[in-house]
Design a protein around this motif. Structure first.
Motif, PDB file in Angstrom:
ATOM      1  N   ASP A   1       0.826  -1.266  -0.011  1.00 27.92           N
ATOM      2  CA  ASP A   1       0.073  -0.151   0.101  1.00 27.92           C
ATOM      3  C   ASP A   1       0.827   1.383   0.020  1.00 27.92           C
ATOM      4  O   ASP A   1       0.474   2.256  -0.486  1.00 27.92           O
ATOM      5  CB  ASP A   1      -0.979   0.026   1.285  1.00 27.92           C
ATOM      6  CG  ASP A   1      -2.346  -0.538   0.947  1.00 27.92           C
ATOM      7  OD1 ASP A   1      -2.759  -0.527  -0.321  1.00 27.92           O
ATOM      8  OD2 ASP A   1      -2.945  -0.595   1.851  1.00 27.92           O
ATOM      9  N   ASP A   2       1.967   1.069   0.742  1.00 22.24           N
ATOM     10  CA  ASP A   2       2.703   2.413   0.957  1.00 22.24           C
ATOM     11  C   ASP A   2       3.873   2.699  -0.165  1.00 22.24           C
ATOM     12  O   ASP A   2       4.707   3.329   0.103  1.00 22.24           O
ATOM     13  CB  ASP A   2       3.327   2.378   2.419  1.00 22.24           C
ATOM     14  CG  ASP A   2       4.264   1.125   2.743  1.00 22.24           C
ATOM     15  OD1 ASP A   2       4.311   0.435   1.888  1.00 22.24           O
ATOM     16  OD2 ASP A   2       4.613   1.180   3.897  1.00 22.24           O
TER      17      ASP A   2
ATOM     18  N   LYS B   1       5.388   3.882  -3.800  1.00 20.03           N
ATOM     19  CA  LYS B   1       5.508   5.072  -4.482  1.00 20.03           C
ATOM     20  C   LYS B   1       4.798   4.616  -5.945  1.00 20.03           C
ATOM     21  O   LYS B   1       5.069   3.943  -6.821  1.00 20.03           O
ATOM     22  CB  LYS B   1       6.917   5.576  -4.803  1.00 20.03           C
ATOM     23  CG  LYS B   1       7.617   6.064  -3.576  1.00 20.03           C
ATOM     24  CD  LYS B   1       6.755   7.243  -2.912  1.00 20.03           C
ATOM     25  CE  LYS B   1       7.452   7.691  -1.720  1.00 20.03           C
ATOM     26  NZ  LYS B   1       6.591   8.528  -0.629  1.00 20.03           N
TER      27      LYS B   1
ATOM     28  N   ALA C   1      -0.980   8.081  -7.996  1.00 17.04           N
ATOM     29  CA  ALA C   1      -1.270   8.670  -6.794  1.00 17.04           C
ATOM     30  C   ALA C   1      -1.471  10.151  -7.090  1.00 17.04           C
ATOM     31  O   ALA C   1      -0.649  11.112  -6.692  1.00 17.04           O
ATOM     32  CB  ALA C   1      -0.272   8.258  -5.772  1.00 17.04           C
ATOM     33  N   HIS C   2      -2.492  10.500  -7.649  1.00 15.97           N
ATOM     34  CA  HIS C   2      -2.470  12.251  -7.923  1.00 15.97           C
ATOM     35  C   HIS C   2      -4.177  12.436  -8.008  1.00 15.97           C
ATOM     36  O   HIS C   2      -4.931  11.418  -8.108  1.00 15.97           O
ATOM     37  CB  HIS C   2      -1.773  12.614  -9.185  1.00 15.97           C
ATOM     38  CG  HIS C   2      -2.332  11.910 -10.482  1.00 15.97           C
ATOM     39  ND1 HIS C   2      -3.030  12.602 -11.116  1.00 15.97           N
ATOM     40  CD2 HIS C   2      -2.081  10.632 -11.243  1.00 15.97           C
ATOM     41  CE1 HIS C   2      -3.341  11.812 -12.295  1.00 15.97           C
ATOM     42  NE2 HIS C   2      -2.677  10.774 -12.209  1.00 15.97           N
ATOM     43  N   PHE C   3      -4.245  13.828  -8.071  1.00 16.39           N
ATOM     44  CA  PHE C   3      -5.810  14.027  -8.379  1.00 16.39           C
ATOM     45  C   PHE C   3      -6.257  13.898  -9.898  1.00 16.39           C
ATOM     46  O   PHE C   3      -5.384  13.982 -10.768  1.00 16.39           O
ATOM     47  CB  PHE C   3      -6.017  15.534  -8.032  1.00 16.39           C
ATOM     48  CG  PHE C   3      -7.377  16.123  -7.942  1.00 16.39           C
ATOM     49  CD1 PHE C   3      -8.054  15.866  -6.758  1.00 16.39           C
ATOM     50  CD2 PHE C   3      -7.984  16.817  -9.152  1.00 16.39           C
ATOM     51  CE1 PHE C   3      -9.544  16.244  -6.740  1.00 16.39           C
ATOM     52  CE2 PHE C   3      -9.129  17.084  -9.061  1.00 16.39           C
ATOM     53  CZ  PHE C   3      -9.901  16.979  -7.823  1.00 16.39           C
TER      54      PHE C   3
ATOM     55  N   PRO D   1      -8.467  15.046 -12.839  1.00 14.61           N
ATOM     56  CA  PRO D   1      -9.361  16.009 -13.026  1.00 14.61           C
ATOM     57  C   PRO D   1     -10.767  15.283 -13.913  1.00 14.61           C
ATOM     58  O   PRO D   1     -11.792  15.912 -13.638  1.00 14.61           O
ATOM     59  CB  PRO D   1      -8.699  16.885 -13.970  1.00 14.61           C
ATOM     60  CG  PRO D   1      -7.213  16.688 -13.825  1.00 14.61           C
ATOM     61  CD  PRO D   1      -6.997  15.145 -13.237  1.00 14.61           C
TER      62      PRO D   1
ATOM     63  N   TYR E   1     -12.207  12.821 -13.050  1.00 13.80           N
ATOM     64  CA  TYR E   1     -13.129  12.300 -11.906  1.00 13.80           C
ATOM     65  C   TYR E   1     -13.518  13.224 -10.854  1.00 13.80           C
ATOM     66  O   TYR E   1     -14.437  13.233 -10.125  1.00 13.80           O
ATOM     67  CB  TYR E   1     -12.349  11.196 -11.165  1.00 13.80           C
ATOM     68  CG  TYR E   1     -12.241   9.915 -11.862  1.00 13.80           C
ATOM     69  CD1 TYR E   1     -11.571   9.496 -12.984  1.00 13.80           C
ATOM     70  CD2 TYR E   1     -13.195   8.950 -11.173  1.00 13.80           C
ATOM     71  CE1 TYR E   1     -11.517   8.341 -13.683  1.00 13.80           C
ATOM     72  CE2 TYR E   1     -13.257   7.742 -11.839  1.00 13.80           C
ATOM     73  CZ  TYR E   1     -12.287   7.297 -12.846  1.00 13.80           C
ATOM     74  OH  TYR E   1     -12.437   6.058 -13.553  1.00 13.80           O
TER      75      TYR E   1
ATOM     76  N   ALA F   1     -11.598  14.059  -8.530  1.00 13.83           N
ATOM     77  CA  ALA F   1     -11.405  13.321  -7.391  1.00 13.83           C
ATOM     78  C   ALA F   1      -9.962  12.693  -7.167  1.00 13.83           C
ATOM     79  O   ALA F   1      -9.537  12.429  -8.279  1.00 13.83           O
ATOM     80  CB  ALA F   1     -12.579  12.200  -6.885  1.00 13.83           C
ATOM     81  N   THR F   2      -9.672  12.210  -6.039  1.00 14.42           N
ATOM     82  CA  THR F   2      -8.027  11.646  -5.828  1.00 14.42           C
ATOM     83  C   THR F   2      -8.572  10.133  -5.478  1.00 14.42           C
ATOM     84  O   THR F   2      -9.285   9.802  -4.613  1.00 14.42           O
ATOM     85  CB  THR F   2      -7.369  12.306  -4.935  1.00 14.42           C
ATOM     86  OG1 THR F   2      -7.156  13.424  -5.349  1.00 14.42           O
ATOM     87  CG2 THR F   2      -6.080  11.344  -4.787  1.00 14.42           C
ATOM     88  N   SER F   3      -8.332   9.115  -6.278  1.00 15.21           N
ATOM     89  CA  SER F   3      -8.578   7.893  -5.831  1.00 15.21           C
ATOM     90  C   SER F   3      -7.404   7.121  -5.222  1.00 15.21           C
ATOM     91  O   SER F   3      -7.580   6.298  -4.235  1.00 15.21           O
ATOM     92  CB  SER F   3      -8.894   7.168  -7.133  1.00 15.21           C
ATOM     93  OG  SER F   3      -7.653   7.189  -8.090  1.00 15.21           O
ATOM     94  N   ASN F   4      -6.149   7.442  -5.376  1.00 16.53           N
ATOM     95  CA  ASN F   4      -5.058   6.935  -4.842  1.00 16.53           C
ATOM     96  C   ASN F   4      -5.103   5.403  -4.611  1.00 16.53           C
ATOM     97  O   ASN F   4      -4.819   4.718  -3.890  1.00 16.53           O
ATOM     98  CB  ASN F   4      -4.738   7.510  -3.747  1.00 16.53           C
ATOM     99  CG  ASN F   4      -3.738   8.828  -3.561  1.00 16.53           C
ATOM    100  OD1 ASN F   4      -2.526   8.540  -3.600  1.00 16.53           O
ATOM    101  ND2 ASN F   4      -4.512   9.754  -4.085  1.00 16.53           N
ATOM    102  N   ASN F   5      -5.609   4.692  -5.911  1.00  9.94           N
ATOM    103  CA  ASN F   5      -5.894   3.418  -5.636  1.00  9.94           C
ATOM    104  C   ASN F   5      -5.068   2.252  -6.588  1.00  9.94           C
ATOM    105  O   ASN F   5      -5.761   1.091  -7.116  1.00  9.94           O
ATOM    106  CB  ASN F   5      -7.262   3.146  -5.873  1.00  9.94           C
ATOM    107  CG  ASN F   5      -7.749   3.377  -7.414  1.00  9.94           C
ATOM    108  OD1 ASN F   5      -7.003   3.993  -7.957  1.00  9.94           O
ATOM    109  ND2 ASN F   5      -9.206   2.949  -7.566  1.00  9.94           N
TER     110      ASN F   5
END
Lengths: 283, 142
Positions: free
Chosen positions: B72-73, B75, B79-81, B83, B85, B87-91
């Motif tokens: 999960d942690d 890089k 991992a960014h916003f 546009p 969506y 939203a930021t999913s970071n998934n």
């Protein structure tokens, strides 16, 4: 008690019965590719993140866009069904001729717990005297104000209205009025700290993430843009956990804040104690 | 004859194995298809469909190995916003675990029953939960 102080319930299926309303909300809020979700799904996510309650925020855009992203009555409907999970705020478009009556109704009859205003989207400066009767009404009812501050992702929402400098006059003239400038007023983090250090009635929340991962962003804001002890020493009673759901997922943001080397006492404040103080509970 | 049914599953964890075998058996038995194939296909890019034995220890090993392969942690560029969506999913971990698991499985249908080994169970694997998920059950045959 863990409280998420910043949730927009635009996809709560309780208030998503009309497709045209949902389309309006999505366009005005600037969020796409999401669908309504059930109370069970919302609670599953809150339970997973160990979040007990969420503050729900509507937004009245009557004179700007001819509607509301979420109405006060819709907030009331959700709160009535699930009073243990949610805390409901009101909203009013300051340019409405009946703004004070709307607010009076929200506090006196709908029993909502605070006021949400978005200077960027509603297109006003917070130090415009137009707002003074509204601030006065909040003071009369002892209700806090959740202001949007800093960058707004919503279309037609200029950041110039939401620079922290424009909130200072209200903070000076209404010292009993608890006000939160949300999103740490990002990118104006230093200006946000400037207000908080001088005005104890000014709060902020953690609902910011416009670049990078949750961990990277929180680390940069709280450990690099500030010294590691800045929040601990100076703002331990003014920063609330807020997620800005559905733009950011609450449990991921919460975990990133949990990973920061704050003391347990300060984390308890951030995750609930400060929100209770902001709401005026236990006074 | 073709028949498509969809089922809905709500996960309660970020990463979770949801055993959907009995439901697929029931849908096949009620489909009216005697002989043919059934495909089980997820509708998402952060879930997987996998076949394995329904033992708690096996499930634990699968989940722990997924986490080790895709931490999960780490890089991630995703991992960014976003546009598009708002939203930021970071998934990214969810996408990568989904890639490792695959999105579907298939079994024969014989005499109105899905044919599979006794240890073979069908899992929807949630990789970015909690969420409500959709799985398609596509049956083809006569």
């Amino acid at each position: 008690m863990i409280i998420d102080a910043h949730v927009h319930p635009i996809y709560f299926d309780t208030i998503c019965g009309d497709d045209s309303v949902l389309k309006f909300r999505s366009e005005q809020f600037g969020i796409y590719k999401q669908s309504p979700y059930s109370y069970e799904e919302i609670i599953a996510e809150m339970n997973f993140g160990k979040i007990d309650r969420s503050i729900l925020l509507p937004l009245d855009l009557t004179t700007q866009s001819g509607g509301s992203i979420v109405t006060n009555e819709e907030i009331k409907k959700i709160i009535d069904r699930h009073p243990d999970s949610f805390i409901g705020f009101a909203s009013v478009d300051p340019y409405r001729k009946d703004a004070l009556e709307v607010l009076e109704n929200a506090f006196a009859n709908l029993k909502l717990s605070g006021l949400k205003l978005n200077p960027s989207k509603q297109q006003f400066y917070p130090d415009d005297k137009l707002l003074w009767p509204i601030y006065e009404k909040c003071r009369e009812y002892d209700k806090p104000i959740m202001f949007h501050a800093g960058l707004s992702w919503e279309p037609n929402a200029l950041a110039k209205y939401a620079n922290p400098i424009h909130y200072e006059q209200a903070a000076v003239e209404f010292p009993e009025l608890r006000m939160c400038l949300a999103h740490f007023a990002w990118p104006w983090v230093r200006e946000m700290m400037m207000l908080m250090i001088k005005y104890p009635n000014v709060y902020t929340d953690t609902s910011m993430l416009y670049m990078d991962s949750f961990n990277d962003f929180m680390e940069r804001i709280f450990m690099k843009e500030m010294d590691p002890l800045t929040l601990e020493r100076n703002f331990a009673k003014q920063v609330m956990f807020g997620s800005n759901t559905p733009r950011f997922r609450a449990f991921k943001l919460k975990k990133a804040i949990e990973n920061l080397p704050f003391s347990e006492k300060v984390k308890a404040n951030i995750f609930g104690g400060n929100a209770l103080a902001f709401l005026g509970e236990g006074k | 004859m073709n028949k498509l049914v969809s089922i809905s599953c709500m996960s309660e964890q970020a990463v979770q194995m949801i055993n959907i075998t009995e439901e697929v058996h029931r849908i096949v038995a009620e489909s009216g298809i005697t002989n043919g194939l059934v495909a089980v296909i997820t509708a998402h890019t952060t879930t997987g469909i996998t076949i394995n034995e329904p033992l708690e220890c096996v499930e634990t090993d699968i989940l722990q190995r997924l986490e080790k392969l895709v931490p999960d942690d780490d890089k991630y560029i995703h991992a960014h916003f976003l546009p598009s969506y708002g939203a930021t999913s970071n998934n990214s971990p969810g996408h990568l675990k989904s890639m490792l698991l695959g999105n579907s499985c298939m079994f024969p249908i014989q005499e109105s029953r899905m044919v599979c080994g006794s240890a073979q169970h069908i899992y929807l694997v949630e990789c970015d939960g909690p969420q409500t998920r959709k799985v398609y059950i596509q049956m083809m045959g006569e």
